[in-house]
Design a protein around this motif. Structure first.
Motif, PDB file in Angstrom:
ATOM      1  N   ILE A 159     -13.759  17.870  36.663  1.00 24.32           N
ATOM      2  CA  ILE A 159     -12.750  17.521  35.729  1.00 24.32           C
ATOM      3  C   ILE A 159     -12.062  18.734  35.453  1.00 24.32           C
ATOM      4  O   ILE A 159     -12.550  19.744  35.146  1.00 24.32           O
ATOM      5  CB  ILE A 159     -13.406  16.865  34.509  1.00 24.32           C
ATOM      6  CG1 ILE A 159     -13.969  15.544  34.904  1.00 24.32           C
ATOM      7  CG2 ILE A 159     -12.137  16.620  33.380  1.00 24.32           C
ATOM      8  CD1 ILE A 159     -14.867  14.781  33.727  1.00 24.32           C
ATOM      9  N   GLU A 160     -10.588  18.744  35.608  1.00 23.88           N
ATOM     10  CA  GLU A 160      -9.878  19.934  34.997  1.00 23.88           C
ATOM     11  C   GLU A 160      -8.815  19.196  34.200  1.00 23.88           C
ATOM     12  O   GLU A 160      -8.141  18.135  34.304  1.00 23.88           O
ATOM     13  CB  GLU A 160      -9.308  20.455  36.293  1.00 23.88           C
ATOM     14  CG  GLU A 160     -10.228  21.412  37.150  1.00 23.88           C
ATOM     15  CD  GLU A 160      -9.694  22.185  38.185  1.00 23.88           C
ATOM     16  OE1 GLU A 160      -8.318  22.749  38.104  1.00 23.88           O
ATOM     17  OE2 GLU A 160     -10.356  22.903  38.856  1.00 23.88           O
ATOM     18  N   THR A 161      -8.242  20.342  33.215  1.00 27.38           N
ATOM     19  CA  THR A 161      -7.202  19.954  32.377  1.00 27.38           C
ATOM     20  C   THR A 161      -6.172  20.958  32.728  1.00 27.38           C
ATOM     21  O   THR A 161      -6.483  22.161  32.570  1.00 27.38           O
ATOM     22  CB  THR A 161      -7.429  19.788  30.881  1.00 27.38           C
ATOM     23  OG1 THR A 161      -8.514  18.747  30.942  1.00 27.38           O
ATOM     24  CG2 THR A 161      -6.451  19.614  30.202  1.00 27.38           C
ATOM     25  N   ARG A 162      -5.095  20.640  32.982  1.00 22.90           N
ATOM     26  CA  ARG A 162      -4.127  21.887  33.386  1.00 22.90           C
ATOM     27  C   ARG A 162      -2.830  21.584  32.219  1.00 22.90           C
ATOM     28  O   ARG A 162      -2.786  20.435  31.572  1.00 22.90           O
ATOM     29  CB  ARG A 162      -3.350  21.661  34.640  1.00 22.90           C
ATOM     30  CG  ARG A 162      -2.650  20.258  35.140  1.00 22.90           C
ATOM     31  CD  ARG A 162      -2.347  20.356  36.445  1.00 22.90           C
ATOM     32  NE  ARG A 162      -2.026  18.990  37.029  1.00 22.90           N
ATOM     33  CZ  ARG A 162      -0.545  18.632  37.072  1.00 22.90           C
ATOM     34  NH1 ARG A 162       0.358  19.510  36.680  1.00 22.90           N
ATOM     35  NH2 ARG A 162      -0.287  17.385  37.322  1.00 22.90           N
ATOM     36  N   ASP A 163      -2.147  22.810  32.013  1.00 24.03           N
ATOM     37  CA  ASP A 163      -1.104  22.647  31.020  1.00 24.03           C
ATOM     38  C   ASP A 163       0.323  23.079  31.468  1.00 24.03           C
ATOM     39  O   ASP A 163       0.330  24.055  32.399  1.00 24.03           O
ATOM     40  CB  ASP A 163      -1.471  23.106  29.719  1.00 24.03           C
ATOM     41  CG  ASP A 163      -1.816  24.534  29.772  1.00 24.03           C
ATOM     42  OD1 ASP A 163      -0.874  25.352  29.899  1.00 24.03           O
ATOM     43  OD2 ASP A 163      -3.012  24.912  29.530  1.00 24.03           O
ATOM     44  N   HIS A 193      -7.724   6.567  36.122  1.00 23.40           N
ATOM     45  CA  HIS A 193      -8.096   8.225  36.416  1.00 23.40           C
ATOM     46  C   HIS A 193      -7.298   9.042  37.243  1.00 23.40           C
ATOM     47  O   HIS A 193      -6.798   8.310  38.221  1.00 23.40           O
ATOM     48  CB  HIS A 193      -9.538   8.362  36.987  1.00 23.40           C
ATOM     49  CG  HIS A 193     -10.392   7.447  36.235  1.00 23.40           C
ATOM     50  ND1 HIS A 193     -11.449   8.083  35.234  1.00 23.40           N
ATOM     51  CD2 HIS A 193     -10.928   6.099  36.309  1.00 23.40           C
ATOM     52  CE1 HIS A 193     -12.108   7.198  34.706  1.00 23.40           C
ATOM     53  NE2 HIS A 193     -11.997   6.097  35.454  1.00 23.40           N
ATOM     54  N   ASN A 194      -6.480  10.073  36.873  1.00 20.43           N
ATOM     55  CA  ASN A 194      -5.815  10.745  37.649  1.00 20.43           C
ATOM     56  C   ASN A 194      -6.522  11.779  38.527  1.00 20.43           C
ATOM     57  O   ASN A 194      -7.437  12.284  38.040  1.00 20.43           O
ATOM     58  CB  ASN A 194      -4.665  11.665  36.632  1.00 20.43           C
ATOM     59  CG  ASN A 194      -4.091  10.799  35.754  1.00 20.43           C
ATOM     60  OD1 ASN A 194      -3.371   9.809  36.202  1.00 20.43           O
ATOM     61  ND2 ASN A 194      -3.955  11.135  34.424  1.00 20.43           N
ATOM     62  N   ARG A 217       2.616  20.248  27.612  1.00 21.26           N
ATOM     63  CA  ARG A 217       2.004  18.862  27.948  1.00 21.26           C
ATOM     64  C   ARG A 217       0.812  19.306  28.854  1.00 21.26           C
ATOM     65  O   ARG A 217       0.344  20.622  29.197  1.00 21.26           O
ATOM     66  CB  ARG A 217       2.909  18.194  28.993  1.00 21.26           C
ATOM     67  CG  ARG A 217       4.220  18.127  28.285  1.00 21.26           C
ATOM     68  CD  ARG A 217       4.959  16.935  28.995  1.00 21.26           C
ATOM     69  NE  ARG A 217       6.347  16.765  28.467  1.00 21.26           N
ATOM     70  CZ  ARG A 217       6.689  16.326  27.380  1.00 21.26           C
ATOM     71  NH1 ARG A 217       5.961  15.544  26.752  1.00 21.26           N
ATOM     72  NH2 ARG A 217       7.953  16.067  26.998  1.00 21.26           N
ATOM     73  N   TYR A 218      -0.493  18.509  28.564  1.00 21.27           N
ATOM     74  CA  TYR A 218      -1.438  18.576  29.210  1.00 21.27           C
ATOM     75  C   TYR A 218      -1.773  17.238  30.135  1.00 21.27           C
ATOM     76  O   TYR A 218      -1.383  15.952  29.889  1.00 21.27           O
ATOM     77  CB  TYR A 218      -2.688  18.303  28.062  1.00 21.27           C
ATOM     78  CG  TYR A 218      -2.676  19.845  27.253  1.00 21.27           C
ATOM     79  CD1 TYR A 218      -3.487  20.631  27.260  1.00 21.27           C
ATOM     80  CD2 TYR A 218      -1.897  19.681  25.850  1.00 21.27           C
ATOM     81  CE1 TYR A 218      -3.124  21.915  26.453  1.00 21.27           C
ATOM     82  CE2 TYR A 218      -1.743  20.793  25.047  1.00 21.27           C
ATOM     83  CZ  TYR A 218      -2.251  21.678  25.415  1.00 21.27           C
ATOM     84  OH  TYR A 218      -2.137  22.975  24.414  1.00 21.27           O
ATOM     85  N   ARG A 219      -2.776  17.606  31.054  1.00 23.40           N
ATOM     86  CA  ARG A 219      -3.037  16.354  32.018  1.00 23.40           C
ATOM     87  C   ARG A 219      -4.474  16.716  32.456  1.00 23.40           C
ATOM     88  O   ARG A 219      -4.718  17.677  32.989  1.00 23.40           O
ATOM     89  CB  ARG A 219      -2.143  16.353  33.196  1.00 23.40           C
ATOM     90  CG  ARG A 219      -2.602  15.154  33.972  1.00 23.40           C
ATOM     91  CD  ARG A 219      -1.501  15.137  35.132  1.00 23.40           C
ATOM     92  NE  ARG A 219      -1.567  13.872  35.994  1.00 23.40           N
ATOM     93  CZ  ARG A 219      -1.240  12.891  36.291  1.00 23.40           C
ATOM     94  NH1 ARG A 219      -0.127  12.506  35.276  1.00 23.40           N
ATOM     95  NH2 ARG A 219      -1.724  11.734  37.180  1.00 23.40           N
ATOM     96  N   THR A 220      -5.332  15.798  31.972  1.00 21.28           N
ATOM     97  CA  THR A 220      -6.648  15.829  32.596  1.00 21.28           C
ATOM     98  C   THR A 220      -6.859  14.996  33.880  1.00 21.28           C
ATOM     99  O   THR A 220      -6.386  13.948  34.123  1.00 21.28           O
ATOM    100  CB  THR A 220      -7.699  15.298  31.648  1.00 21.28           C
ATOM    101  OG1 THR A 220      -7.468  16.000  30.412  1.00 21.28           O
ATOM    102  CG2 THR A 220      -9.214  15.249  32.187  1.00 21.28           C
ATOM    103  N   GLU A 221      -7.426  15.663  35.178  1.00 17.00           N
ATOM    104  CA  GLU A 221      -7.757  15.176  36.567  1.00 17.00           C
ATOM    105  C   GLU A 221      -8.881  15.399  36.877  1.00 17.00           C
ATOM    106  O   GLU A 221      -9.716  16.145  36.501  1.00 17.00           O
ATOM    107  CB  GLU A 221      -6.386  15.778  37.334  1.00 17.00           C
ATOM    108  CG  GLU A 221      -5.153  15.599  36.716  1.00 17.00           C
ATOM    109  CD  GLU A 221      -4.036  16.667  37.318  1.00 17.00           C
ATOM    110  OE1 GLU A 221      -2.984  16.437  37.764  1.00 17.00           O
ATOM    111  OE2 GLU A 221      -4.374  17.695  37.689  1.00 17.00           O
TER     112      GLU A 221
END
Length: 157
Positions: A80-84, A52-53, A93-97
């Protein structure tokens, strides 16, 4: 009504990475591993690890950078947030943190400042500090937005 809440209990896979944004805000990134074990239909024990990030901001990030280390057990709550973003190669690109707003340090790290709550041979475990962004109780909590400096001797472990 909507709800976006994440709760994890796991171990840090590396020391926190603490940076300061151009606007002067402190941010820390963590990677936490959680394990799931079960027995399959044939009776064999199975295990799966999830990574988990996590992102911490402000005073919470500073505390994480000062007191957390690889291998330490930690409890985190947040959303939970997803940024791009678009990479240098032009690819989106996407990253869920998990954006953390509360953490409990459970010990087990390599730094000398962690508590001993994880030691089975300790007769009376140390109190576990709850550190969160918006504090509701001053007993074992530290306000992350507080401008007052936290002294090592004030932390109950």
């Amino acid at each position: 009504m909507d709800l976006n809440r994440a709760t994890i209990l796991g171990r840090l896979t590396a020391d926190p990475e603490v940076k300061t944004t151009p606007s002067g805000q402190t941010v820390a990134t963590l990677s936490v591993a959680t394990n799931q074990t079960w027995t399959d239909k044939s009776g064999n024990k199975q295990e799966k690890v999830q990574f988990h990030n996590c992102v911490l901001w402000g005073r919470l990030a500073e505390i994480a950078g000062q007191y957390l280390s690889k291998g330490q057990k930690i409890y985190l709550e947040g959303r939970i947030e997803t940024r791009d973003w678009v990479g240098k190669d032009g690819v989106k690109r996407y990253r869920t943190e998990i954006v953390v707003n509360q953490m409990i340090m459970l010990g087990g790290g390599s730094r000398g400042n962690t508590n001993n709550a994880g030691n089975a041979d300790q007769s009376t475990p140390a109190p576990i500090p709850v550190i969160q962004q918006e504090s509701t109780s001053k007993t074992q909590q530290v306000e992350a937005n507080d401008t007052e400096e936290i002294k090592v001797e004030d932390i109950p472990f």
